[in-house]
Design an enzyme around this catalytic site. Structure first.
Site, PDB file in Angstrom:
ATOM      1  N   ASP A 196       8.377   6.737  -4.967  1.00 56.64           N
ATOM      2  CA  ASP A 196       7.366   6.792  -3.913  1.00 56.64           C
ATOM      3  C   ASP A 196       7.567   5.550  -3.044  1.00 56.64           C
ATOM      4  OD1 ASP A 196       5.078   6.602  -2.343  1.00 56.64           O
ATOM      5  OD2 ASP A 196       3.777   7.470  -3.878  1.00 56.64           O
ATOM      6  N   TYR A 221       1.658   6.944   7.573  1.00 54.83           N
ATOM      7  CA  TYR A 221       0.664   6.171   8.343  1.00 54.83           C
ATOM      8  C   TYR A 221       0.580   4.694   7.969  1.00 54.83           C
ATOM      9  CZ  TYR A 221      -2.028   7.591   4.191  1.00 54.83           C
ATOM     10  OH  TYR A 221      -2.438   7.824   2.908  1.00 54.83           O
ATOM     11  N   ARG A 369      -5.991  -8.155  -0.670  1.00 56.10           N
ATOM     12  CA  ARG A 369      -4.619  -7.769  -0.357  1.00 56.10           C
ATOM     13  C   ARG A 369      -4.342  -7.985   1.127  1.00 56.10           C
ATOM     14  NH1 ARG A 369      -2.482  -1.597  -0.894  1.00 56.10           N
ATOM     15  NH2 ARG A 369      -3.586  -1.432   1.084  1.00 56.10           N
TER      16      ARG A 369
END
Ligand SMILES: *Cc1c(COP(=O)(O)O)cnc(C)c1O
Length: 410
Positions: A196, A221, A369
């Site tokens: 992935d 996206y 993050r």
């Protein structure tokens, strides 16, 4: 000690500096969330207007042929292939990452019918794990998802593992797997290696063929900047394309959709991984975004990403001391294009940062993050974000009760 002047000097020497102007970014905003939703490329905004007014408004149904809508999943796929080490005809843009994962995982399991285990890691992105569990349940043949910590992946590749399913860059910590080494180990154990690329495609050079990978999916996206809900992609190398029929056998994966045949005949090649009608508007915006990304040399993008994330770590540690704890690797080559710190009150800290126009993400349970999309984020952004974080922590701005109330999307 580093300073804002050092950051400005690094920006002045940045070979990618001119890319920033290709994106719409609100004045004064430090956007460190391009790994959740990429910024809007100006070219994508222009293309959307054109597609809506000319191709949809005026062309109407004729645009399936005249504007080439019907081939868009393959055309966009070929562009993405250049970013991930695929050949033309090996990638299609379609559906969401979750759905594509379902298709390629089903394919992988059909290639190893005598095996029952899908091996992944505990920290993998939940949708990847949910999809694997859902497929195992549906198959009803005793398949199971086995989760182990990162450090135990290599020793867990036993003779029952049909597929090794991993995300190249960990969404929470930013740890980057050694794709080539893990793929080799999977093959030695007789398993299929599925990757992935949600947090790596477009942010760094990825070479699926050189790594020997078998199947891959990725997101449209995040670093690819296709816009909210833009379709995802999947990669199936030529050597595997005709060895299985994926189970979401919709009409656009048929060899001749407009023959309207009663019987499903899969298209040759990667086209059989399509299912239904493509979302032309959002795929068009992704198409235009890719034109910007393809202008950049990904080796330069990666070099900047490593420098930016290193600079940010240094600035945060200098300005915030031990109020936050680094959970991303300190060695640049071991991480993706993000830096994560933990703080017990991370959600409220991120809310307070967003109030100061520094946008990053909170990831449960305690992670701050910060994503660095090298095409539009600079060193001064990294410096200003570190200063804002220090300001929040030293002023206890995050302790306001309303900052702790969670919104639906975090
Ligand atoms: C963002 C992300 C996804 C997104 O999946 P969608 O189906 O597009 O919502 C999937 N996997 C990983 C690892 C991600 O980071």
């Amino acid at each position: 000690m580093i300073s804002r002047a050092d950051a400005a000097a690094l920006d002045a020497a940045d070979p990618l500096a001119s890319f920033r102007d290709r994106f719409v970014l609100p004045e004064g905003l430090v956007y460190l969330d391009g790994n959740s939703l990429g910024a809007l490329p100006k070219g994508a905004a222009e293309r959307m207007v054109e597609v809506v007014s000319r191709e949809w408004g005026a062309g109407l149904i004729r645009s399936w042929n005249d504007a080439g809508w019907i081939d868009l999943p393959r055309r966009v796929g070929d562009k993405i292939a250049r970013l991930v080490g695929g050949e033309p005809g090996e990638v299609v843009c379609t559906d969401s990452t979750s759905v594509n994962l379902w298709k390629v995982l089903a394919a992988a399991l059909s290639l190893r019918p005598e095996r029952r285990t899908v091996l992944s890691e505990e920290g993998n992105f939940p949708t990847d794990l949910y999809v694997a569990e859902g497929l195992a349940r549906l198959l009803g043949q005793g398949h199971r998802l086995r989760l182990v910590p990162k450090g135990e992946l290599l020793t867990s590749l036993d003779a029952d593992v049909a597929a090794l399913l991993l995300t190249h860059v960990d969404y929470r910590t930013g740890v980057r797997h050694d794709m080539e080494r893990l793929t080799r180990a999977a093959h030695e154990a007789g398993a299929i290696a599925i990757w992935d690329l949600a947090h790596s495609a477009g942010a760094m050079p990825v070479d699926l063929r050189a790594a020997g990978a078998d199947l891959a999916v990725g997101c449209g996206y995040k670093y690819l900047c296709g816009g909210p809900g833009a379709p995802a992609f999947l990669w199936v190398p030529k050597r595997l394309q005709d060895s299985f029929v994926q189970p979401l056998s919709g009409w656009l994966g048929h060899a001749e959709p407009f023959a309207f045949e009663r019987v499903y005949r899969p298209a040759e090649g990667v086209g059989r991984f399509l299912c239904g009608t493509p979302p032309i508007l959002s795929m068009s915006s992704l198409d235009a975004a890719l034109d910007v990304i393809l202008e950049a040399d990904l080796a330069i993008v990666r070099a900047k990403s490593e420098a930016l994330t290193s600079f940010f770590i240094e600035a945060v540690e200098q300005e915030c001391g031990d109020a936050v704890r680094l959970v991303s690797p300190r060695v640049p080559s071991l991480r993706g294009s993000q830096v994560s710190f933990t703080h017990p009150d991370a959600y409220a800290v991120m809310r307070a940062l967003i109030e100061r126009s520094v946008v990053g993400d909170f990831r449960a349970p305690d992670v701050l993050r910060f994503g660095f999309a090298p095409l539009y984020v600079g060193f001064v952004d990294a410096w200003d974000a570190a200063k804002a974080l220090a300001d929040v922590l030293s002023s206890h701005a995050h302790e306001r009760p309303e900052l702790r109330r969670r919104a639906a999307v975090t």
